[in-house]
Design an enzyme around this catalytic site. Structure first.
Site, short mmCIF file in Angstrom:
data_model
loop_
_atom_site.label_atom_id
_atom_site.label_comp_id
_atom_site.label_asym_id
_atom_site.label_seq_id
_atom_site.Cartn_x
_atom_site.Cartn_y
_atom_site.Cartn_z
NE ARG A 103 -0.63 -2.23 3.48
CZ ARG A 103 -2.12 -2.30 3.99
NH1 ARG A 103 -2.41 -1.77 5.35
NH2 ARG A 103 -2.25 -4.05 4.28
CG ASP A 106 -2.64 1.15 6.96
OD1 ASP A 106 -3.88 1.45 7.34
OD2 ASP A 106 -1.75 0.08 8.18
#
Length: 156
Positions: A103, A106
């Site tokens: 990702r 986060d």
């Protein structure tokens, strides 16, 4: 149970948020997320940790992560703050492809004052303190840098 857009008291609440990511220029993404929080109504950034590089957890997690923590003061409710954090994640390129997947960013709500909230069975789960905050070094190391006095309301 509906949670109001602002907390029920008039005093701001001190909260902690964990930052993590392993795609793109993560330190720059952290700076952008913090800048976005600084521009958010009813949110004041108090402290920011340094960045910690940590090994990814899970076979699908990808490259090593950067992690950090920030301490905020807010009059937003926990639910409204969580929504704001998720909006910032999306604005900065977060695509949810799976649990523990790579990702760009986060943002996890770690604590909301000394409140304990368990809405884990909700369609939009919210648990505060974060259920894994007390044993993850990649959370604890940056968090203790900015808030060494914080104690878990259930585990002390």
């Amino acid at each position: 149970m509906a949670i109001p857009a602002c907390n029920t008291g008039t005093d701001p609440v001190v909260v902690a948020v964990a930052l993590g990511g392993n795609l793109g220029d993560v330190p720059r993404t952290f700076q952008q997320a913090i800048a976005r929080l600084r521009r958010t109504d009813n949110v004041k950034v108090l402290r920011c940790s340094g960045n910690y590089q940590t090994r990814a957890i899970g076979s699908q997690a990808g490259a090593d992560y950067f992690n950090a923590a920030i301490e905020l003061e807010t009059t937003l409710s926990p639910r409204a703050l969580l929504t704001t954090l998720q909006e910032i994640e999306s604005e900065l390129g977060r695509v949810r492809t799976g649990h523990w997947s790579p990702r760009t960013l986060d943002l996890d709500l770690l604590s909301y004052g000394s409140e304990v909230i368990d809405e884990s069975d909700s369609p939009h789960p919210l648990s505060v303190p974060h259920p894994a905050c007390w044993y993850r070094r990649f959370v604890l190391d940056p968090w203790t840098e900015i808030a060494p006095e914080w104690r878990h309301p259930l585990l002390n």
